[in-house]
Write a protein that holds these residues in place. Structure first.
Motif, short mmCIF file in Angstrom:
data_model
loop_
_atom_site.label_atom_id
_atom_site.label_comp_id
_atom_site.label_asym_id
_atom_site.label_seq_id
_atom_site.Cartn_x
_atom_site.Cartn_y
_atom_site.Cartn_z
N LEU A 30 -68.32 -29.02 -17.84
CA LEU A 30 -69.77 -28.03 -18.08
C LEU A 30 -70.42 -27.36 -17.98
N PRO B 173 -72.71 -28.04 -25.04
CA PRO B 173 -72.06 -29.26 -25.29
C PRO B 173 -72.54 -30.77 -24.46
N LEU C 131 -67.59 -33.94 -23.11
CA LEU C 131 -66.15 -32.98 -22.46
C LEU C 131 -65.31 -34.23 -21.87
N ILE D 229 -64.43 -32.01 -27.26
CA ILE D 229 -66.26 -31.23 -27.18
C ILE D 229 -66.94 -31.54 -28.28
N TYR E 207 -70.34 -21.93 -28.51
CA TYR E 207 -69.54 -23.76 -27.48
C TYR E 207 -68.16 -23.21 -27.78
N LEU F 73 -65.41 -22.58 -23.68
CA LEU F 73 -64.36 -23.52 -23.22
C LEU F 73 -62.91 -23.16 -23.69
N ALA G 141 -62.95 -30.63 -31.51
CA ALA G 141 -64.36 -29.79 -31.12
C ALA G 141 -65.35 -31.91 -32.39
#
Length: 361
Positions: A51, A66, A69, A83, A103, A107, A117
């Motif tokens: 991250l 976030p 992870l 995430i 985000y 990613l 997510a």
């Protein structure tokens, strides 16, 4: 005299810690379908360092990324990257779905087609569209849906049925939002006691027990008077069943730090109190056989002196163990409630004693 307020706790950090320490339980509770497809023979690991690489400017610019992870190995040989973001204290910002979309892009570039997510809303308020981000402009349209979990929507009786440790994590958050306020302090104290009892009653591993107690202790704030009463309850739970004592001895340093932060005493100090009580009890028994009050007083004084010396020795050894684990004198002083000068003096003396011992050998 006004009550002392409990310092504000970094709940983001508490959630991140327990999710990283108990990742499989976290996955099983919040994403059961993904958990069913995960490979039980391989560890689920935190990829938090990724991250920082993916969002290098976020912390510098004061932006968030976030909270968590997780790298989840799957049965088909692939990987899924979870995430997770915890929206704490019920801020329920309306831009949460948009932030989740922000985000996603970096990613996705790093882990294409492998992103799962999740947002956990821990407070009373959540955005109107809490699980989806929509964008439409002149024929261009984006709809991004993600997993959500709303603490406020959970039922106590259902959470109590689950044996997953995160059921108690959610229950702690639920009690916090349902019974917030000065008028409900006593009820909140009883809820916190109940959670502690459940932690000990259920057949959790030592790691699960340690993490759950730490989370519950921090997430439910109590003023000094109620917190002191809760501490007594936990101490009784720790010592009523000898099977719980390995929590203090298998990972002594972490347990000591946890006990010091949350109860105000280390396991060494608690043991010293027990030894002192036992010594005084033996002294009282010996005193019964002595004819005069002077002999009784002398026996008690001797027992107290022995207990005091033992407590001092335990404290010195505890300071030395923390120093060997690379704690600074300032940090040790805070943990032991001793002065920095005293801590440094003990460290010098212990160093000298160890050097003399090596020379004698």
């Amino acid at each position: 005299m006004p009550r002392k307020r409990t310092p504000k706790v970094d709940l983001d950090a508490r959630w991140k810690r327990i999710a990283e320490r108990l990742p499989r339980q976290f996955l099983q509770f919040f994403l059961p379908a993904l958990h069913a497809d995960s490979d039980p023979s391989k560890d689920i690991r935190s990829a938090g360092n990724e991250l920082q690489k993916i969002f290098p400017q976020a912390s510098k610019e004061g932006r968030r990324y976030p909270d968590l992870l997780l790298d989840v190995p799957l049965l088909d040989g692939e990987e899924a990257f979870v995430i997770a973001h915890v929206e704490v204290e019920g801020s329920g910002e309306d831009d949460m779905p948009e932030r989740m979309f922000d985000y996603l892009s970096p990613l996705w570039n790093k882990f294409p087609r492998r992103i799962v997510a999740l947002v956990i809303y821990t407070g009373k308020y959540v955005p109107e569209k809490f699980g989806v981000f929509n964008y439409e402009r002149y024929g261009t349209e984006i709809t991004y849906k993600f997993n959500t979990y709303l603490v406020r929507a959970q039922k106590e009786e259902e959470l109590l049925k689950s044996k997953n440790p995160f059921a108690l994590v959610i229950l702690a958050c639920l009690y916090s939002i349902q019974h917030a306020g000065k008028k409900k302090l006593r009820y909140l104290l009883e809820c916190k006691k109940k959670l502690a009892e459940l932690c000990f009653e259920r057949n959790y591993s030592l790691e699960e027990l340690n993490e759950l107690l730490t989370f519950v202790l921090w997430v439910i704030h109590l003023p000094e008077e109620e917190a002191s009463e809760f501490d007594k309850t936990v101490h009784e739970l720790i010592y009523q069943d000898m099977d719980t004592r390995p929590l203090m001895y298998e990972n002594r340093r972490n347990a000591d730090i946890m006990l010091k932060l949350n109860y105000g005493k280390t396991s060494g100090e608690i043991d010293a109190m027990i030894h002192q009580a036992q010594a005084e009890a033996k002294a009282a028994e010996r005193a019964k056989d002595k004819a005069v009050a002077e002999a009784k007083a002398e026996a008690k004084a001797e027992a107290k002196a022995e207990a005091k010396a033992e407590m001092e020795a335990l404290t010195r050894n505890y300071i030395w163990q923390l120093y060997l684990h690379e704690e600074t004198p300032e940090a040790i002083a805070r943990l032991t409630q001793k002065s920095v000068h005293f801590v440094k003096k003990v460290i010098r003396e212990m160093k000298k004693a160890n050097e003399n011992g090596k020379a004698d050998n």
